[in-house]
Design a protein around this motif. Structure first.
Motif, PDB file in Angstrom:
ATOM      1  N   LYS A  61      26.080  33.640  32.703  1.00 13.05           N
ATOM      2  CA  LYS A  61      26.168  33.543  34.313  1.00 13.05           C
ATOM      3  C   LYS A  61      26.668  32.248  34.722  1.00 13.05           C
ATOM      4  O   LYS A  61      26.597  31.310  34.085  1.00 13.05           O
ATOM      5  N   GLY A  62      27.403  32.458  35.701  1.00 11.55           N
ATOM      6  CA  GLY A  62      28.144  31.458  36.199  1.00 11.55           C
ATOM      7  C   GLY A  62      29.608  31.340  35.840  1.00 11.55           C
ATOM      8  O   GLY A  62      30.392  30.303  36.336  1.00 11.55           O
ATOM      9  N   MET A  63      29.936  32.274  34.852  1.00 11.07           N
ATOM     10  CA  MET A  63      31.271  31.906  34.278  1.00 11.07           C
ATOM     11  C   MET A  63      32.417  32.166  35.548  1.00 11.07           C
ATOM     12  O   MET A  63      32.176  33.149  36.223  1.00 11.07           O
ATOM     13  N   ARG A  64      33.379  31.328  35.664  1.00  9.65           N
ATOM     14  CA  ARG A  64      34.314  31.496  36.761  1.00  9.65           C
ATOM     15  C   ARG A  64      35.356  32.637  36.417  1.00  9.65           C
ATOM     16  O   ARG A  64      36.187  32.371  35.477  1.00  9.65           O
ATOM     17  N   MET A  65      35.338  33.774  36.992  1.00  9.81           N
ATOM     18  CA  MET A  65      35.995  34.867  36.502  1.00  9.81           C
ATOM     19  C   MET A  65      36.422  35.471  37.996  1.00  9.81           C
ATOM     20  O   MET A  65      36.151  35.135  39.107  1.00  9.81           O
ATOM     21  N   ALA A  66      37.362  36.556  37.857  1.00 11.54           N
ATOM     22  CA  ALA A  66      37.787  37.121  39.235  1.00 11.54           C
ATOM     23  C   ALA A  66      36.631  38.026  39.910  1.00 11.54           C
ATOM     24  O   ALA A  66      35.643  38.258  39.257  1.00 11.54           O
ATOM     25  N   GLY A  67      36.925  37.974  41.205  1.00 14.53           N
ATOM     26  CA  GLY A  67      35.684  38.640  41.891  1.00 14.53           C
ATOM     27  C   GLY A  67      35.913  38.649  43.236  1.00 14.53           C
ATOM     28  O   GLY A  67      36.941  38.146  43.813  1.00 14.53           O
ATOM     29  N   ARG A  68      34.886  38.687  43.973  1.00 13.94           N
ATOM     30  CA  ARG A  68      35.001  38.872  45.697  1.00 13.94           C
ATOM     31  C   ARG A  68      34.724  37.485  46.304  1.00 13.94           C
ATOM     32  O   ARG A  68      34.113  36.545  45.733  1.00 13.94           O
ATOM     33  N   ARG A  78      48.845  33.826  35.302  1.00 17.26           N
ATOM     34  CA  ARG A  78      47.937  33.854  36.152  1.00 17.26           C
ATOM     35  C   ARG A  78      46.479  34.481  35.650  1.00 17.26           C
ATOM     36  O   ARG A  78      45.486  34.864  36.178  1.00 17.26           O
ATOM     37  N   ALA A  79      46.311  34.322  34.572  1.00 11.32           N
ATOM     38  CA  ALA A  79      45.372  34.912  33.482  1.00 11.32           C
ATOM     39  C   ALA A  79      44.370  33.904  33.296  1.00 11.32           C
ATOM     40  O   ALA A  79      44.498  32.650  33.176  1.00 11.32           O
ATOM     41  N   PRO A  80      43.238  34.209  33.079  1.00 10.54           N
ATOM     42  CA  PRO A  80      41.813  33.281  33.148  1.00 10.54           C
ATOM     43  C   PRO A  80      41.940  32.589  31.710  1.00 10.54           C
ATOM     44  O   PRO A  80      41.253  31.326  31.391  1.00 10.54           O
ATOM     45  N   GLY A  82      36.308  36.505  54.663  1.00 10.25           N
ATOM     46  CA  GLY A  82      36.483  37.076  53.603  1.00 10.25           C
ATOM     47  C   GLY A  82      37.919  37.552  53.074  1.00 10.25           C
ATOM     48  O   GLY A  82      38.806  37.765  53.683  1.00 10.25           O
ATOM     49  N   LYS A  83      38.224  37.192  51.664  1.00  5.92           N
ATOM     50  CA  LYS A  83      39.424  37.458  51.105  1.00  5.92           C
ATOM     51  C   LYS A  83      39.587  38.548  50.059  1.00  5.92           C
ATOM     52  O   LYS A  83      40.424  38.724  49.446  1.00  5.92           O
ATOM     53  N   GLY A  84      38.402  39.217  50.060  1.00  5.16           N
ATOM     54  CA  GLY A  84      38.395  40.384  49.022  1.00  5.16           C
ATOM     55  C   GLY A  84      38.269  40.022  47.569  1.00  5.16           C
ATOM     56  O   GLY A  84      38.048  38.966  47.303  1.00  5.16           O
ATOM     57  N   PHE A  85      38.694  40.967  46.777  1.00  5.40           N
ATOM     58  CA  PHE A  85      38.540  40.890  45.246  1.00  5.40           C
ATOM     59  C   PHE A  85      39.964  39.893  44.867  1.00  5.40           C
ATOM     60  O   PHE A  85      41.134  40.270  45.211  1.00  5.40           O
ATOM     61  N   GLN A  86      39.777  38.761  44.225  1.00  9.30           N
ATOM     62  CA  GLN A  86      40.751  37.803  44.040  1.00  9.30           C
ATOM     63  C   GLN A  86      40.983  37.453  42.676  1.00  9.30           C
ATOM     64  O   GLN A  86      39.794  37.403  41.925  1.00  9.30           O
ATOM     65  N   GLY A  87      41.984  37.259  42.081  1.00 10.28           N
ATOM     66  CA  GLY A  87      41.937  36.590  40.646  1.00 10.28           C
ATOM     67  C   GLY A  87      41.560  35.020  40.619  1.00 10.28           C
ATOM     68  O   GLY A  87      41.098  34.648  41.527  1.00 10.28           O
ATOM     69  N   VAL A  88      41.277  34.432  39.302  1.00 11.87           N
ATOM     70  CA  VAL A  88      40.986  33.079  39.069  1.00 11.87           C
ATOM     71  C   VAL A  88      41.803  32.154  39.834  1.00 11.87           C
ATOM     72  O   VAL A  88      41.660  30.911  40.036  1.00 11.87           O
ATOM     73  N   ARG A 117      41.473  28.144  41.745  1.00 16.42           N
ATOM     74  CA  ARG A 117      42.660  27.346  41.544  1.00 16.42           C
ATOM     75  C   ARG A 117      42.998  27.095  40.148  1.00 16.42           C
ATOM     76  O   ARG A 117      43.372  25.840  39.756  1.00 16.42           O
ATOM     77  N   PHE A 118      42.624  27.868  39.121  1.00 15.90           N
ATOM     78  CA  PHE A 118      43.218  27.804  37.796  1.00 15.90           C
ATOM     79  C   PHE A 118      44.747  27.715  37.809  1.00 15.90           C
ATOM     80  O   PHE A 118      45.414  28.261  38.519  1.00 15.90           O
ATOM     81  N   THR A 119      45.218  27.185  36.714  1.00 17.65           N
ATOM     82  CA  THR A 119      46.880  26.945  36.713  1.00 17.65           C
ATOM     83  C   THR A 119      47.297  28.046  35.509  1.00 17.65           C
ATOM     84  O   THR A 119      48.631  28.035  35.527  1.00 17.65           O
ATOM     85  N   GLY A 120      46.779  29.037  35.089  1.00 19.13           N
ATOM     86  CA  GLY A 120      47.162  29.783  34.116  1.00 19.13           C
ATOM     87  C   GLY A 120      47.217  29.505  32.656  1.00 19.13           C
ATOM     88  O   GLY A 120      46.600  28.220  32.458  1.00 19.13           O
ATOM     89  N   VAL A 121      47.419  30.129  31.771  1.00 14.73           N
ATOM     90  CA  VAL A 121      47.661  30.003  30.403  1.00 14.73           C
ATOM     91  C   VAL A 121      48.942  29.378  30.017  1.00 14.73           C
ATOM     92  O   VAL A 121      49.928  30.043  29.873  1.00 14.73           O
ATOM     93  N   GLY A 122      48.964  27.890  29.675  1.00 18.92           N
ATOM     94  CA  GLY A 122      50.295  27.580  29.213  1.00 18.92           C
ATOM     95  C   GLY A 122      51.568  27.583  30.086  1.00 18.92           C
ATOM     96  O   GLY A 122      51.379  27.934  31.303  1.00 18.92           O
ATOM     97  N   MET A 123      52.582  27.441  29.175  1.00 22.09           N
ATOM     98  CA  MET A 123      53.730  27.723  30.070  1.00 22.09           C
ATOM     99  C   MET A 123      54.566  28.739  29.451  1.00 22.09           C
ATOM    100  O   MET A 123      54.122  29.577  28.744  1.00 22.09           O
ATOM    101  N   GLN A 124      55.852  29.180  29.930  1.00 22.26           N
ATOM    102  CA  GLN A 124      56.468  30.313  29.543  1.00 22.26           C
ATOM    103  C   GLN A 124      57.128  30.198  28.175  1.00 22.26           C
ATOM    104  O   GLN A 124      58.427  30.119  28.160  1.00 22.26           O
TER     105      GLN A 124
END
Length: 205
Positions: free
Chosen positions: A157-164, A141-143, A114-120, A125-132
């Motif tokens: 339902k089934g949308m890949r979002m942050a969670g346990r 690190r946003a979805p 178990g890894k607890g509540f984690q982001g996307v 393995r999302f790459t985040g939104v664009g570049m800086q």
């Protein structure tokens, strides 16, 4: 399928015949005691219930105490049914790693860490939104967008979002048995096995 219940001891590495180092997992498999034998006449199907791991009697529910008493064994932690044993088994029989041979391929089932509540980013393995650029200094690190607004006006339902994350049943298939240590009731299988050290797994042939 036939098999055994075991406990994950940990990981190590050994050298193969070609001299290359291989990662492997050590599992304490058995001895498992037969606590129930189910037949088509009485239960509607054929299977064998195995038990493994010592437990204190004061922490054992009364219904389970009756099962262990009938099998003439001490209370156990894990009870799992298996199908497909070649030989006839009876209550109280003990099964060990003699069931397996070097070179066989087995499936191992366990509960992942178990890894607890984690982001996307960590969870999927999302790459985040664009570049800086263009002011996106806090979006790495946003979805990003998760769907339309007015239609369907909801998150599907089934949308890949942050969670346990973790703590789910995982099955690793076709793991080769590299060693069978009968004196210590240990199996050495190639690769990794789900779960933390000391967690219970079961091995299927």
């Amino acid at each position: 399928m036939s098999g055994l219940i075991g406990k994950k001891i940990g990981m190590t590495s050994i050298f193969g015949k070609d001299g290359k180092q291989m990662a492997c997992t050590v599992i304490e498999a058995g001895p498992c005691v037969v606590t129930q034998v189910k037949t088509p006449d009485k239960d509607g199907y054929r299977s064998v219930q195995l038990s493994f791991g010592e437990r204190k009697e004061k922490n054992t529910p009364n219904p389970l105490k009756g099962i262990f008493k009938n099998a003439n064994t001490t209370p156990k932690v894990k009870l799992i049914e298996f199908k497909g044993f070649d030989k006839e088994l009876s209550l109280g029989d003990s099964l060990t790693v003699d069931l397996f041979e070097v070179g066989e391929y087995v499936d191992v089932v366990g509960t992942s860490k178990g890894k607890g509540f984690q982001g996307v980013v960590k969870r999927y393995r999302f790459t985040g939104v664009g570049m800086q650029t263009h002011g996106q200094h806090d979006r790495l690190r946003a979805p990003g967008s998760i769907g339309a607004s007015s239609d369907p006006s909801k998150v599907l339902k089934g949308m890949r979002m942050a969670g346990r994350t973790g703590g789910v049943r995982v099955k690793k298939t076709n793991l080769e048995i590299l060693k069978v240590m009968k004196d210590e009731n240990l199996l050495v299988v190639k690769g990794s096995v789900p779960g933390h050290k000391g967690s219970y797994v079961f091995i299927e042939k």
